[in-house]
Design a protein around this motif. Structure first.
Motif, PDB file in Angstrom:
ATOM      1  N   ILE A  96      46.157   3.908  43.394  1.00  0.00           N
ATOM      2  CA  ILE A  96      47.494   3.872  42.813  1.00  0.00           C
ATOM      3  C   ILE A  96      47.827   2.423  42.465  1.00  0.00           C
ATOM      4  N   ILE A  97      48.045   2.175  41.192  1.00  0.00           N
ATOM      5  CA  ILE A  97      48.452   0.859  40.701  1.00  0.00           C
ATOM      6  C   ILE A  97      49.984   0.856  40.697  1.00  0.00           C
ATOM      7  N   ILE A  98      50.564   0.056  41.566  1.00  0.00           N
ATOM      8  CA  ILE A  98      52.018   0.066  41.745  1.00  0.00           C
ATOM      9  C   ILE A  98      52.703  -0.787  40.674  1.00  0.00           C
ATOM     10  N   ASN A  99      53.621  -0.176  39.948  1.00  0.00           N
ATOM     11  CA  ASN A  99      54.490  -0.918  39.040  1.00  0.00           C
ATOM     12  C   ASN A  99      55.786  -1.312  39.744  1.00  0.00           C
ATOM     13  N   LYS A 100      56.281  -0.380  40.580  1.00  0.00           N
ATOM     14  CA  LYS A 100      57.559  -0.609  41.246  1.00  0.00           C
ATOM     15  C   LYS A 100      57.664   0.357  42.423  1.00  0.00           C
ATOM     16  N   ILE A 101      58.330  -0.088  43.495  1.00  0.00           N
ATOM     17  CA  ILE A 101      58.689   0.791  44.603  1.00  0.00           C
ATOM     18  C   ILE A 101      60.198   0.715  44.775  1.00  0.00           C
ATOM     19  N   GLU A 102      60.838   1.865  44.688  1.00  0.00           N
ATOM     20  CA  GLU A 102      62.264   1.974  45.002  1.00  0.00           C
ATOM     21  C   GLU A 102      62.332   2.498  46.427  1.00  0.00           C
TER      22      GLU A 102
ATOM     23  N   ASP B 193      65.665   2.075  53.809  1.00  0.00           N
ATOM     24  CA  ASP B 193      65.349   2.488  55.181  1.00  0.00           C
ATOM     25  C   ASP B 193      66.585   2.944  55.948  1.00  0.00           C
ATOM     26  N   ASN B 194      67.719   2.970  55.254  1.00  0.00           N
ATOM     27  CA  ASN B 194      68.921   3.622  55.786  1.00  0.00           C
ATOM     28  C   ASN B 194      69.940   3.735  54.658  1.00  0.00           C
ATOM     29  N   TRP B 195      70.870   4.644  54.831  1.00  0.00           N
ATOM     30  CA  TRP B 195      71.847   4.905  53.779  1.00  0.00           C
ATOM     31  C   TRP B 195      72.814   3.741  53.573  1.00  0.00           C
ATOM     32  N   GLN B 196      73.064   2.979  54.614  1.00  0.00           N
ATOM     33  CA  GLN B 196      74.044   1.904  54.521  1.00  0.00           C
ATOM     34  C   GLN B 196      73.568   0.750  53.633  1.00  0.00           C
ATOM     35  N   THR B 197      72.299   0.383  53.735  1.00  0.00           N
ATOM     36  CA  THR B 197      71.813  -0.750  52.933  1.00  0.00           C
ATOM     37  C   THR B 197      71.528  -0.355  51.494  1.00  0.00           C
ATOM     38  N   GLY B 198      71.291   0.930  51.270  1.00  0.00           N
ATOM     39  CA  GLY B 198      71.079   1.408  49.906  1.00  0.00           C
ATOM     40  C   GLY B 198      69.705   1.089  49.344  1.00  0.00           C
ATOM     41  N   ARG B 199      69.542   1.427  48.079  1.00  0.00           N
ATOM     42  CA  ARG B 199      68.265   1.301  47.382  1.00  0.00           C
ATOM     43  C   ARG B 199      67.912  -0.152  47.122  1.00  0.00           C
ATOM     44  N   GLN B 200      66.639  -0.454  47.334  1.00  0.00           N
ATOM     45  CA  GLN B 200      66.110  -1.773  47.023  1.00  0.00           C
ATOM     46  C   GLN B 200      64.877  -1.580  46.129  1.00  0.00           C
ATOM     47  N   ILE B 201      64.522  -2.624  45.425  1.00  0.00           N
ATOM     48  CA  ILE B 201      63.402  -2.562  44.482  1.00  0.00           C
ATOM     49  C   ILE B 201      62.345  -3.580  44.884  1.00  0.00           C
ATOM     50  N   TYR B 202      61.092  -3.133  44.872  1.00  0.00           N
ATOM     51  CA  TYR B 202      59.953  -4.038  45.062  1.00  0.00           C
ATOM     52  C   TYR B 202      59.083  -3.935  43.812  1.00  0.00           C
TER      53      TYR B 202
END
Length: 147
Positions: free
Chosen positions: A123-129, A132-141
């Motif tokens: 798997i060639i990763i372009n992005k990971i959304e 690890d909890n609802w409070q911090t919300g979505r992050q992008i790698y």
């Protein structure tokens, strides 16, 4: 990405990798199936499957994939990998990944890494959304291009 965030993503993936969900498409209709990825500490992700499978046929036509790692039962920890699947033919790499699997692949591929039906996908990763909890919300790698 700092090491702490990478460790947090790896923790999510390692806790959920026995039942990850892979989405592929034949350019008409996406399909999702359960998979058991092999994940290395550097975030290299591998999938073992059958050469004759529908997913391999789809990947040959359209290599774009989505691989979802979701904690159960309520999805409060999630890592969604967007990228491409690459078919790996190199026998040394197949042998190396075979040894890393956390399940007995010989139950599916009787002749080991040389089995004609054993297909290794990188798997060639372009992005990971991820979150690890609802409070911090979505992050992008987004991985660096040097990989």
């Amino acid at each position: 990405m700092n090491a702490t965030k990478k460790q947090r993503i790896l923790k999510i993936i390692n806790q959920t990798k026995n039942h990850a969900f892979l989405a592929t498409s034949d350019n008409r209709q996406p399909i999702i199936r359960s998979m058991t990825p092999i994940v290395e500490d550097n975030l290299s992700i591998w999938l073992a499957t059958f050469n004759s499978s529908r997913k391999v046929k789809q990947i040959k036509k359209n290599p774009k994939i989505c691989l979802a790692f979701i904690s159960q039962p309520n999805g409060d920890k999630t890592a969604i990998v967007l990228g491409k699947a690459k078919i790996v033919k190199n026998l040394r790499e197949k042998q190396r990944i075979w040894k890393l699997a956390n399940y007995d692949m010989s139950q599916y591929f009787k002749n080991g890494p040389t089995d004609t039906e054993f297909c290794l996908l990188k798997i060639i990763i372009n992005k990971i959304e991820w979150w690890d909890n609802w409070q911090t919300g979505r992050q992008i790698y987004i991985p660096s291009k040097s990989k």
